[in-house]
Design a protein around this motif. Structure first.
Motif, PDB file in Angstrom:
ATOM      1  N   GLU A 293      51.402  61.077  14.744  1.00 48.23           N
ATOM      2  CA  GLU A 293      52.076  61.225  13.443  1.00 48.23           C
ATOM      3  C   GLU A 293      53.518  60.760  13.497  1.00 48.23           C
ATOM      4  O   GLU A 293      54.121  60.461  12.477  1.00 48.23           O
ATOM      5  CB  GLU A 293      51.988  62.675  12.954  1.00 48.23           C
ATOM      6  CG  GLU A 293      50.559  63.073  12.630  1.00 48.23           C
ATOM      7  CD  GLU A 293      50.423  64.415  11.928  1.00 48.23           C
ATOM      8  OE1 GLU A 293      51.399  64.881  11.306  1.00 48.23           O
ATOM      9  OE2 GLU A 293      49.326  64.995  12.010  1.00 48.23           O
ATOM     10  N   GLU A 294      54.080  60.707  14.710  1.00 49.60           N
ATOM     11  CA  GLU A 294      55.445  60.182  14.859  1.00 49.60           C
ATOM     12  C   GLU A 294      55.461  58.679  14.590  1.00 49.60           C
ATOM     13  O   GLU A 294      56.486  58.128  14.217  1.00 49.60           O
ATOM     14  CB  GLU A 294      55.982  60.441  16.273  1.00 49.60           C
ATOM     15  CG  GLU A 294      56.353  61.881  16.566  1.00 49.60           C
ATOM     16  CD  GLU A 294      55.139  62.793  16.767  1.00 49.60           C
ATOM     17  OE1 GLU A 294      54.006  62.267  16.839  1.00 49.60           O
ATOM     18  OE2 GLU A 294      55.319  64.012  16.822  1.00 49.60           O
ATOM     19  N   PRO A 297      53.449  58.600   9.682  1.00 51.77           N
ATOM     20  CA  PRO A 297      53.360  59.957   9.132  1.00 51.77           C
ATOM     21  C   PRO A 297      52.110  60.139   8.266  1.00 51.77           C
ATOM     22  O   PRO A 297      51.590  59.167   7.709  1.00 51.77           O
ATOM     23  CB  PRO A 297      54.622  60.105   8.288  1.00 51.77           C
ATOM     24  CG  PRO A 297      55.351  58.831   8.379  1.00 51.77           C
ATOM     25  CD  PRO A 297      54.599  57.851   9.205  1.00 51.77           C
ATOM     26  N   SER A 444      51.754  67.781  25.036  1.00 56.29           N
ATOM     27  CA  SER A 444      52.217  68.298  23.739  1.00 56.29           C
ATOM     28  C   SER A 444      51.858  69.756  23.522  1.00 56.29           C
ATOM     29  O   SER A 444      52.285  70.362  22.543  1.00 56.29           O
ATOM     30  CB  SER A 444      51.603  67.474  22.595  1.00 56.29           C
ATOM     31  OG  SER A 444      51.905  66.110  22.762  1.00 56.29           O
ATOM     32  N   LEU A 531      56.631  57.827  23.693  1.00 55.05           N
ATOM     33  CA  LEU A 531      56.282  59.126  23.147  1.00 55.05           C
ATOM     34  C   LEU A 531      55.776  60.042  24.253  1.00 55.05           C
ATOM     35  O   LEU A 531      54.707  59.830  24.805  1.00 55.05           O
ATOM     36  CB  LEU A 531      55.161  58.899  22.113  1.00 55.05           C
ATOM     37  CG  LEU A 531      54.933  59.961  21.072  1.00 55.05           C
ATOM     38  CD1 LEU A 531      56.166  60.143  20.195  1.00 55.05           C
ATOM     39  CD2 LEU A 531      53.737  59.552  20.212  1.00 55.05           C
ATOM     40  N   SER A 534      53.808  64.988  21.055  1.00 55.65           N
ATOM     41  CA  SER A 534      53.660  64.844  19.607  1.00 55.65           C
ATOM     42  C   SER A 534      53.428  66.240  19.033  1.00 55.65           C
ATOM     43  O   SER A 534      52.445  66.908  19.365  1.00 55.65           O
ATOM     44  CB  SER A 534      52.465  63.933  19.307  1.00 55.65           C
ATOM     45  OG  SER A 534      52.179  63.966  17.931  1.00 55.65           O
TER      46      SER A 534
END
Ligand code: HDE
Length: 719
Positions: A293-294, A297, A444, A531, A534
């Motif tokens: 989603e980063e 979105p 995460s 990343l 998340s």
């Protein structure tokens, strides 16, 4: 009593003939043999003999509900699908949730993926979004699906175990299928043991396409976001619930809808322009990958509300037939090879399960949009087509029904796509990064979630009776995360220092004619570099602002202070929680002020694992009686062990102290346990000892805040 229509008053046979005796078969004399002539008996028994239909080969265990979907604002920029264009339209839906591996009668609480299938009865035809509660899948190509399912289903020689992946064949398959590693992380996480079907996310999994009225197409991933947040139970609880109430999820969904607490989800979309197809460090067509989603979105575009229980489970939940190929103008498929295989499978399986080609005429499957075509006959045809023309084009009926135009007449047409290539059996190299998103998922998770995940691996692999399978799994986990692998290895009694992630492991499932090097997993630095975590992947970050529909047990006995009960009940109920009175026996329980309170459950008929929180009101006698009752102490201990919110008032606190909570507080000598830690472990336990006569407990407000938190996982570390 429900009103009975005149023509429903009399019992008839299936030909509409009224029956005068449905208790006795036709005999020669009262003690004589039954006559073959008895058409009423034969019809009744024959129908009964044929009551069962084949259960679904996967997703057999399911629960369903009706509702509607409404888009917030027009999405016409992306799609011409009318139900996504008109915010005034309420599109009826039917949703079926399911587990995958178990059979129809299996427990709701199996560790498993949950199906989340939505049928939208749009005015342009039915659109089925046949998704899961996890955004990725085990395999990348439909060709492997029967093997995956054979491996997870009960082992064929002895049909053991039911509804469980914790057995040798499943892990044998997984241990030589590195592409499954990302989904395996989800399966071993708490996502696989939801608290409620109403508290799960849903995902379309594959990348689909949206097409607007200009013919421009966009890639899209579909998401369902529950308004109650995403919550799970503990694995130990899941196993206990399976015994205490195997229908836990089905009952929970039914009761919520029945009480007017309608479950809601927002539909979310992640949209990717076609030109950006190759701008990701993974392939959009690979169903083992999410789009974090980063990176893109999730836009929330509309709301799904479930507001009606089925009238008849078989006719609706069992006979509903979902198909990823049920699609409407404005939506289209991508070339994801798993999706492409599914496009064949659903119709095919339903031909067998529902006995022929006319199941679309069953009420639950029938579209609201009218159906006209030249398809005819077949088993169980309902429609009585009139006239002599059953072909097209024709001149005898003015060429009706005729094809519609794409623009003005809203016909479906596939999005235009240029394709060329060799005819080959192969997989794209862009699919071969099997580990970086598995790592992303693990990293995460919160500490508690990580621990649960490790425990799940230990449990599942602990049930595997072939050492080499366990070792291979540890080797694969070493590629995901060294700490994870080391923790699992240690519990399994494997020395991970002696293991290496050899190529031989990753090549075990490579086809005979393939270049084994071509099948080596790759780890593109891009995702790793950019990343590390998340937030959307951890349930710790979910909404915690409501206690609507949370089940709270009030533990009481004769002599309970009824004012406490009434005050707490009215506060919690006003906040939307469902309060149940649990007492040593059923019937009316007399309070200290002589008021009677009806018990909803006895300690024999319920259990702490069926509740989210526990309240123990004051009342000397009540506390005393319960302290003598082992079942009451067990109830409290389990609520504490399972990290639930607990509130106790006055003598309720005394009772709490006679349980394991007191043992925990008293057993450690002062100074032996860091007071700060002790405070942490007691988070979520609310004790109020000095409420004066005539005052109400002031703890309700605080208790509500605690219940919102769902669980106090830090308590797990107290031993
Ligand atoms: Fe399914 N799947 N599936 N599946 N699936 C079925 O269809 C299949 C897959 C999903 O509540 C079957 O009518 C293949 C992914 C749900 O009725 C069958 C492949 C996802 C349901 C079938 C997949 C799903 C099914 C069994 C790999 C999430 C239950 C009975 C190519 C996106 C629907 C039936 C309901 C049911 C085949 C993979 C979701 C056999 C071949 C990926 C929610 O057709």
């Amino acid at each position: 009593m429900t009103m009975i229509e005149d023509d429903e008053k009399f019992l008839t046979n299936n030909q509409g003939v009224r029956i005068n005796d449905d208790q006795n078969s036709l005999k020669v004399g009262a003690r004589g043999p039954t006559l073959l002539e008895d058409f009423i008996l034969r019809e009744k028994i024959t129908h009964f003999d044929h009551e069962r239909i084949p259960e679904r080969v996967v997703h057999a265990r399911g629960s369903g509900a009706h509702g509607h979907f409404q888009v917030y604002k027009s999405l016409s920029h992306y799609t011409k699908a009318r139900f996504l264009n008109d915010p005034t339209l309420k599109t009826p839906v039917f949703v079926r949730f399911s587990t995958v591996a178990g059979s129809r009668g299996s427990s709701d609480l199996a560790r498993d993926v949950r199906g989340f299938a939505v049928k939208f009865y749009t005015d342009e035809g039915n659109f089925d979004l046949v998704g899961n509660n996890m955004p990725v899948f085990f395999i990348q190509d439909a060709m492997k699906f029967p093997d995956l399912i054979h491996a997870v289903k009960p082992e064929p020689h002895n049909e053991i175990p039911q509804a469980a992946s914790a057995h040798t064949t499943f892990w044998d398959f997984i241990s030589i299928c590195p592409e499954s590693m990302h989904t395996i992380m989800w399966l071993m996480s708490d996502r696989a043991i939801p608290r409620s079907l109403r508290m799960m996310e849903g995902f379309g999994v594959h990348t689909f396409k949206l097409i607007n009225s200009e013919g421009k197409s966009f890639f899209v991933k579909f998401h369902w976001k529950p308004l109650l947040g995403v919550h799970s139970v503990l694995w130990e609880e899941a196993q206990m619930i399976s015994g205490k109430d195997p229908d836990f999820h089905r009952r929970d969904l039914w009761e919520a809808i029945d009480s007017g607490a309608y479950p809601e989800w927002e539909l979310g979309v992640q949209i990717v322009e076609e030109k950006d197809e190759f701008n990701f460090p993974f392939d959009l067509l690979d169903p083992t990958k999410i789009i974090p989603e980063e990176m893109v979105p999730v836009e929330r575009i509309g709301k799904l509300t479930l507001n009606r229980n089925p009238d008849n489970f078989f006719a609706e939940v069992e006979q509903v037939a979902f198909h990823v190929g049920n699609i409407v103008p404005g939506i289209d498929f991508s070339d994801d090879p798993l999706l492409q295989g599914r496009l064949f499978s659903y119709l095919d399986t339903q031909l067998l399960r529902l006995g022929g080609p006319n199941f679309h005429e069953l009420p639950i499957n029938r579209p609201l949009a009218p159906v006209y075509n030249n398809q005819r006959d077949g088993l169980m045809r309902h429609t009585i087509n009139k006239g002599k023309v059953s072909y097209g084009p024709n001149t005898l009926r003015g060429n009706y029904p005729r094809e519609a135009h794409v623009g003005s007449e809203r016909a479906f047409s596939s999005s235009r796509q240029q394709l060329s290539g060799d005819k080959i059996r192969d997989r794209s190299k862009s699919f071969f990064d099997h580990f970086s998103q598995a790592t992303l998922f693990y990293q995460s998770q919160s500490e508690a979630e990580k621990n649960h995940l490790v425990n799940a691996f230990c449990f599942e692999l602990g049930k595997v009776d072939v050492l080499s399978v366990r070792e291979r799994m540890v080797k694969l986990l070493m590629r995901v995360d060294q700490r994870l692998a080391a923790c699992v290895a240690s519990e399994l009694g494997i020395d991970s220092a002696k293991l290496t992630v050899g190529e031989e492991l990753l090549n075990l499932s490579v086809p005979a004619d393939a270049d084994p090097h071509a099948y080596q997993p790759i780890t593109p630095p891009a995702l790793e570099g950019r990343l590390k975590t998340s937030a959307a992947l951890s349930m710790a970050n979910t909404i915690k602002s409501t206690i609507a529909t949370r089940r709270v047990a009030f533990l009481i006995a004769e002599g309970v202070n009824e004012r406490f009960v009434e005050a707490m009940k009215s506060n919690l109920s006003a906040a939307g929680a469902v309060v149940s009175i649990v007492a040593p026996r059923l019937g009316e329980i007399k309070g200290s002020g002589d008021k009677e309170i009806r018990a909803d459950f006895s300690l024999l008929t319920t259990s702490s694992v069926l509740f989210d929180a526990l309240y123990i009101p004051g009342g000397i006698q009540s506390a005393h009686r319960l302290a003598q009752d082992e079942r009451a102490i067990l109830f409290i201990n389990e609520a504490f062990t399972h990290c639930k919110a607990i509130a106790a008032d006055n003598e309720g606190v005394t009772l709490l102290m006679t349980s394991g909570v007191g043992d925990f507080l008293n057993s450690k000598k002062e100074g032996e346990i860091d007071p700060e830690k002790r405070k942490e472990f007691m988070e979520g336990v609310l004790m109020n000892t000095d409420i004066k006569e005539g005052e109400e407990s002031s703890s309700a407000h605080h208790f509500i805040k605690l219940i919102m938190q769902h669980r106090f996982w830090k308590r797990e570390n107290r031993t």
